[in-house]
Structures are given as structure tokens and as C-alpha cells.
Design a protein around this motif. Structure first.
Motif, PDB file in Angstrom:
ATOM      1  N   MET A  48       1.060  -0.222   1.940  1.00 28.96           N
ATOM      2  CA  MET A  48       1.986  -1.324   1.679  1.00 28.96           C
ATOM      3  C   MET A  48       2.794  -1.110   0.395  1.00 28.96           C
ATOM      4  N   ALA A  49       2.292  -0.169  -0.461  1.00 21.62           N
ATOM      5  CA  ALA A  49       3.009   0.057  -1.714  1.00 21.62           C
ATOM      6  C   ALA A  49       4.408   0.577  -1.404  1.00 21.62           C
ATOM      7  N   ASP A  50       5.351   0.273  -2.268  1.00 24.13           N
ATOM      8  CA  ASP A  50       6.711   0.748  -2.089  1.00 24.13           C
ATOM      9  C   ASP A  50       6.768   2.174  -2.644  1.00 24.13           C
ATOM     10  N   LYS A  51       6.572   3.166  -1.748  1.00 22.04           N
ATOM     11  CA  LYS A  51       6.467   4.569  -2.196  1.00 22.04           C
ATOM     12  C   LYS A  51       7.780   5.033  -2.810  1.00 22.04           C
ATOM     13  N   TYR A  52       8.885   4.524  -2.263  1.00 24.35           N
ATOM     14  CA  TYR A  52      10.199   4.917  -2.784  1.00 24.35           C
ATOM     15  C   TYR A  52      10.310   4.555  -4.272  1.00 24.35           C
ATOM     16  N   LEU A  53       9.881   3.327  -4.603  1.00 20.02           N
ATOM     17  CA  LEU A  53       9.947   2.876  -5.995  1.00 20.02           C
ATOM     18  C   LEU A  53       9.135   3.792  -6.899  1.00 20.02           C
ATOM     19  N   GLU A  54       7.950   4.185  -6.427  1.00 20.51           N
ATOM     20  CA  GLU A  54       7.102   5.085  -7.218  1.00 20.51           C
ATOM     21  C   GLU A  54       7.789   6.441  -7.408  1.00 20.51           C
ATOM     22  N   LEU A  55       8.360   6.976  -6.314  1.00 14.83           N
ATOM     23  CA  LEU A  55       8.980   8.299  -6.372  1.00 14.83           C
ATOM     24  C   LEU A  55      10.146   8.345  -7.353  1.00 14.83           C
ATOM     25  N   VAL A  56      11.025   7.336  -7.290  1.00 13.50           N
ATOM     26  CA  VAL A  56      12.236   7.407  -8.119  1.00 13.50           C
ATOM     27  C   VAL A  56      11.971   7.003  -9.562  1.00 13.50           C
ATOM     28  N   ASN A  57      10.714   6.611  -9.853  1.00 13.62           N
ATOM     29  CA  ASN A  57      10.403   6.202 -11.219  1.00 13.62           C
ATOM     30  C   ASN A  57       9.383   7.096 -11.904  1.00 13.62           C
ATOM     31  N   MET A 109       1.787  -8.029   7.216  1.00 17.34           N
ATOM     32  CA  MET A 109       2.771  -8.571   8.154  1.00 17.34           C
ATOM     33  C   MET A 109       4.082  -7.774   8.072  1.00 17.34           C
ATOM     34  N   THR A 110       4.586  -7.546   6.852  1.00 17.42           N
ATOM     35  CA  THR A 110       5.882  -6.877   6.719  1.00 17.42           C
ATOM     36  C   THR A 110       5.762  -5.356   6.853  1.00 17.42           C
ATOM     37  N   ALA A 111       4.534  -4.808   6.686  1.00 16.67           N
ATOM     38  CA  ALA A 111       4.345  -3.362   6.868  1.00 16.67           C
ATOM     39  C   ALA A 111       4.622  -2.970   8.314  1.00 16.67           C
ATOM     40  N   ALA A 168      -6.657 -17.737   3.363  1.00 20.35           N
ATOM     41  CA  ALA A 168      -6.977 -16.995   2.132  1.00 20.35           C
ATOM     42  C   ALA A 168      -7.673 -15.668   2.384  1.00 20.35           C
ATOM     43  N   ALA A 169      -7.867 -15.288   3.660  1.00 21.72           N
ATOM     44  CA  ALA A 169      -8.650 -14.074   3.942  1.00 21.72           C
ATOM     45  C   ALA A 169      -7.897 -12.799   3.592  1.00 21.72           C
ATOM     46  N   ARG A 170      -6.582 -12.860   3.545  1.00 23.53           N
ATOM     47  CA  ARG A 170      -5.826 -11.623   3.285  1.00 23.53           C
ATOM     48  C   ARG A 170      -4.424 -11.972   2.771  1.00 23.53           C
ATOM     49  N   GLY A 171      -3.651 -10.908   2.527  1.00 23.94           N
ATOM     50  CA  GLY A 171      -2.226 -11.063   2.215  1.00 23.94           C
ATOM     51  C   GLY A 171      -1.952 -11.987   1.031  1.00 23.94           C
ATOM     52  N   ILE A 172      -0.941 -12.816   1.198  1.00 24.07           N
ATOM     53  CA  ILE A 172      -0.502 -13.699   0.118  1.00 24.07           C
ATOM     54  C   ILE A 172      -1.595 -14.720  -0.221  1.00 24.07           C
ATOM     55  N   GLY A 173      -2.316 -15.209   0.795  1.00 22.36           N
ATOM     56  CA  GLY A 173      -3.366 -16.200   0.547  1.00 22.36           C
ATOM     57  C   GLY A 173      -4.465 -15.661  -0.351  1.00 22.36           C
ATOM     58  N   ALA A 174      -4.886 -14.407  -0.104  1.00 18.57           N
ATOM     59  CA  ALA A 174      -5.923 -13.799  -0.946  1.00 18.57           C
ATOM     60  C   ALA A 174      -5.402 -13.640  -2.377  1.00 18.57           C
TER      61      ALA A 174
END
Ligand code: NAI
Length: 445
Positions: free
Chosen positions: A1-10, A387-389, A214-220
Motif C-alpha cells: 500500500m506504500a506509495d513506492k513512487y514517492l519513496e523512489l523519487v525521494n 480498498m484503494t490498493a 476498527a478491524a483494519r484500514g482507516i478504522g484501525a
């Protein structure tokens, strides 16, 4: 889910390549860490306001290095524009252009925050013009900021002063890393019974909070942030999510309640659990939500009805139970979505439910205020979750890189920080509002 692009360009070699190729480079955002400074450097205060000196004293007591009118060439952590006394658009240029000069000194993760008043129908036309003009100017500046800096505004309703608890609460939120993914937004604050927390690092000490889904995602993430801020947390989710729910509950030393929020007695079961275990209930976060996307032409009744049932009808029913019970000072924060503001192809059912949340919150504010409580909503934009992945890569890249001013998706923590703020006593004067946490996405205003 991490934004790999952001990591690469930074980082490292790939950062150099990205620079050479002129690729867009989303900045690393300045996110809140317990104990971190409120701003990355001094705060330049421009403009005039009846209580400017009192405000400066208060900000200084928060550990901010406040500079009035002149930063003497120093790098800045923030710029505060006091614009609440302006009465004509011709008066705006001086302070805006001074701010423009100072923007070059703003550090990465810096903050530009305005204080003004909402433009109302009964205002003098020139007064309404400058007030509405500030709105347009600040939203434009949000799109001009660099290095993860943001631009947001506080609107003082009626005779509210800049030193009222909720105005100060909103300023603190906008300055801090808690608002990392909030950009180009305004919060209207009213005179209120609200109060600033004794310990601003742990504003929810002594509060009992319930989080649904609350089990996952934004709720957790919400459960984690509320716990970090001092709350005791009750975690609610479907029985099928029991194992994941228990794992999050262990982490935050909370208790679990396995419950389908669409059940007719869901509200009462939440009240019973919280009151029996902890003696009181102070905050409910309506986070449980589902999507069942289809173009309306292909939509079946089950898809439409289930989304309405989980995302809005359940909240309306639970709120009735909360209002009927004796729960003084209860705060409710609900999950809306930018889809409910701007619409989104294939999401007419979801947007109806999320637009519904915004309407419900606005229309419930007075009722919650009667018992000293409040209700508000957060409308997230593109947030990196399971969800968005699942969204196809091309669409995902547009959503996270092209649409928001901050050129990236938000993290669940960003939504959680806004909820913790709106659920705190400092936000009592923000009753009935919806705050977008969307990195100033082009989707919506
Ligand atoms: P998610 O699908 O990862 O998690 C939702 C949780 O709610 C799950 O644990 C699920 O079991 C629970 N849930 C669903 N129906 C339930 C029911 N009837 N009773 C009890 N629990 C139930 O979703 P995510 O991404 O964490 O979203 C959380 C909220 O944020 C939702 O309301 C969603 O609409 C909203 N949102 C999310 C955005 C994003 O980009 N991820 C953007 C805008 C809004």
C-alpha cells in the motif's frame, strides 16, 4: 500500500534520476510525532486583529517563536495572516504581497494559515467581496505551495474572536503535523463552551471512544491515534472480522464489540458496552463503510441498498439512540468522502450515502449541542488502504499523483488525526462541519 513512487523519487540514486528526467516529485509530508515541535521554524504574523497581542502571547506559550510583521530574513515554519478586520478587496493586496515575499523563506512542511470571517448574505457587498476573495486566494495558494507546505484558513463566525478555544484549537491543528494532508480547506469556528486540553499532546485523556469498522484500514488507524491521544477505545466490527479486531484491540489496550452496525439495536449495544465497562461514552466515530461500485445503468438493488444501509441509514439510527440516551457532551465524528461532494463515476450509491453523511451532520448539530455535544464529519480523498490498493494502477496513479496539490495519496493516519481533533473538546465550536482530508484534490472544490 506504500506509495513506492514517492519513496523512489525521494531517495538515493533514483532521486537524482527523477530530477534529471524532470519527473514530478511528491514531497514527504511533515506528519505529527508525539513531542515534535508544532512548526518547523518561527511563525511570521502579518495583518491586524483586535486580539493580535493576546494571540501572540498564547502562541508563544505553545513554544512558537512568533515574529510580528518582519522575519528579518530567517527561514520560517509558518505564516499567519490576520485578515478578519478587512472591509474592502483593495485592502487585501498589502498583506498578501508581504506574505508572497515571505513565502520563499517557508521551510518544507511549513504552514500558511489565514484568519478571516465568512462572507454572508447580509454583509455589505464590499465586505462580503473581500471575505469571499480570501477564500479564493487561499485555495490558490494551496496549489502554489512547495515541499509539503499547506495553506488553510480559520473563519470566525459572528462575534467569535481569534482567541476563543475553538479558534485556537483550529489554529493548533492547522500548524501541527496532524493536518499533514489537509490543504486548501477552511474551518468555521463559533463561540463555544469548548476548552483547550490541559495536555495538548494527549487531548483525549479520560475520554471513552467507540470506533466502528476498527478491524483494519482507516478504522484501525483511528483506534491507534485515539489511544495515543489518551482515550480508552472500544473497537466495533463485524463478527467475521473478529480476529483482526482483537489484534488491533490488543495493540491499543481496548475492548471489542462484534456487531453489525446495521442491526436495529446497534446504538443501544454500543451505549451498553461503553457504559457498563467504562461508566461513560464521550466519542463515537462512525467509520464502518462499504463500496459496491457500478454505473447506475448496471446497478442492482442489493448494491444500492447495502451501501445506503451501512454508510448512512445505520448512522441515522444509532444517532437517534445516542440522542435519546443521557450522554452529556457526546461528540460524534462521521466518515464522509470527497465522492459525496464532487461525485465519482460508478459511485452514485456511495456518493448518495456520503453526501448523506454531510447533510446529516449539518442537520444534527443543534440536537447534539443541546446536551453539550457536537457532531462533525471528515471527507477523505484518496487514502492508501486495502480498498484503494485494488484500484487499477493507471487510475490509482492519477488519483494520487495528478489530482491532489500534494501529489500523493493520504495515509489512514491523516484521516485519524483529523478525527481525533474534531472529537476533542477544542473542536466544540466546529459543530456541524465537514473537513476534507484530501491533499487539496481537484475532485471537488
Ligand atoms: P475498509 O474496507 O478497509 O474497512 C472498513 C471496515 O468496516 C472493515 O473492517 C469492515 O469489516 C467494517 N464494516 C463494514 N461493514 C460493516 C458493518 N455493517 N458493521 C460493522 N463493521 C463493518 O475501508 P477503509 O478504506 O478503511 O474506509 C473506512 C471508511 O472511510 C469508510 O467509511 C469509507 O467509506 C471511508 N473512506 C475511505 C476512503 C479511502 O480512500 N480508503 C476515501 C473516503 C472515505
Amino acid at each position: 500500500m506504500a506509495d513506492k513512487y514517492l519513496e523512489l523519487v525521494n531517495s538515493g540514486y533514483t532521486k537524482k534520476v527523477a530530477k534529471l528526467l524532470g519527473l514530478p516529485r511528491p514531497p514527504r509530508l511533515r506528519r505529527y510525532e508525539p513531542g515534535s515541535a508544532l512548526l518547523p521554524g518561527p511563525l511570521l504574523v502579518l495583518g491586524a486583529s483586535a486580539r493580535a497581542q493576546q494571540l501572540s502571547d498564547e502562541l508563544t506559550s505553545w513554544g512558537i517563536d512568533v515574529r510580528r510583521h518582519d522575519a528579518q530574513g530567517d527561514k520560517l515554519g509558518g505564516i499567519l495572516l490576520l485578515l478578519d478586520e478587512l472591509t474592502h478587496p483593495e485592502q487585501l493586496g498589502e498583506v498578501m504581497l508581504t506574505a508572497g515575499g515571505a513565502l520563499r523563506q517557508l521551510l518544507p512542511g511549513g504552514r500558511l494559515v489565514s484568519v478571516s470571517r465568512p462572507a454572508l448574505a447580509h454583509d455589505e457587498p464590499a465586505v462580503a467581496a473581500v471575505r469571499q476573495g480570501i477564500d479564493g486566494a487561499m485555495r490558490s495558494l494551496g496549489r502554489e505551495m512547495r515541499g509539503g507546505a499547506t495553506a488553510n484558513g480559520v473563519l470566525l463566525a459572528e462575534d467569535t474572536t481569534v482567541t476563543s478555544p475553538s479558534a485556537l484549537g483550529a489554529l493548533r491543528f492547522f500548524f501541527s503535523g496532524r493536518s499533514a494532508y489537509v490543504d486548501g480547506q477552511f474551518l468555521t469556528v463559533r463561540n463555544d463552551e469548548g476548552s483547550l486540553p490541559a495536555d495538548p499532546e494527549r487531548p483525549l485523556v479520560g475520554k471513552v471512544a467507540v470506533v466502528t469498522g476498527a478491524a483494519r484500514g482507516i478504522g484501525a488507524a483511528i483506534a491507534r491515534v485515539l489511544y495515543r491521544d489518551g482515550a480508552q477505545v472500544v473497537l466495533v466490527d463485524m463478527p467475521a472480522a473478529g480476529e483482526a479486531l482483537a489484534a488491533v484491540a490488543n495493540e491499543v489496550h481496548g475492548t471489542t464489540l462484534q456487531l453489525d452496525v446495521t442491526a436495529a439495536d446497534a446504538g443501544q449495544r454500543i451505549i451498553d458496552h461503553a457504559v457498563n465497562r467504562y461508566g461513560h461514552l464521550d466519542l463515537v466515530v462512525h467509520n464502518a463503510g462499504i463500496t459496491r461500485d457500478k454505473l447506475l445503468a448496471n446497478m442492482d438493488q442489493a448494491r444500492w441498498d447495502s451501501v445506503i444501509a451501512v454508510n448512512i441509514a445505520s448512522q441515522l439510527r444509532m444517532n437517534e439512540a445516542f440522542l435519546a440516551a443521557d450522554l452529556p457532551g457526546l461528540r460524534v465524528v462521521s466518515l464522509a468522502s470527497t465522492s459525496g461532494i464532487a461525485g465519482n463515476r460508478g459511485q452514485s450509491n456511495y456518493a448518495a450515502s456520503k453526501g448523506g453523511v454531510i447533510g446529516m451532520v449539518r442537520a444534527s448539530a443543534e440536537r447534539f449541542a443541546e446536551s453539550g455535544g457536537s457532531i462533525a464529519a471528515v471527507a477523505p480523498g484518496f487514502i492508501e488502504t486495502e480498498m484503494t490498493a485494488k484500484i487499477p494502477l493507471g487510475t490509482r496513479t492519477v488519483a494520487r499523483l495528478v489530482l491532489p496539490s500534494l501529489m500523493q495519496g493520504g495515509l489512514p493516519q491523516d484521516v485519524a488525526e483529523a478525527i481525533a481533533f474534531l472529537g476533542s473538546d477544542a473542536a466544540a465550536g466546529l459543530n456541524g462541519q465537514t473537513l476534507r482530508v484530501c491533499g487539496q484534490s481537484l475532485v471537488g472544490a
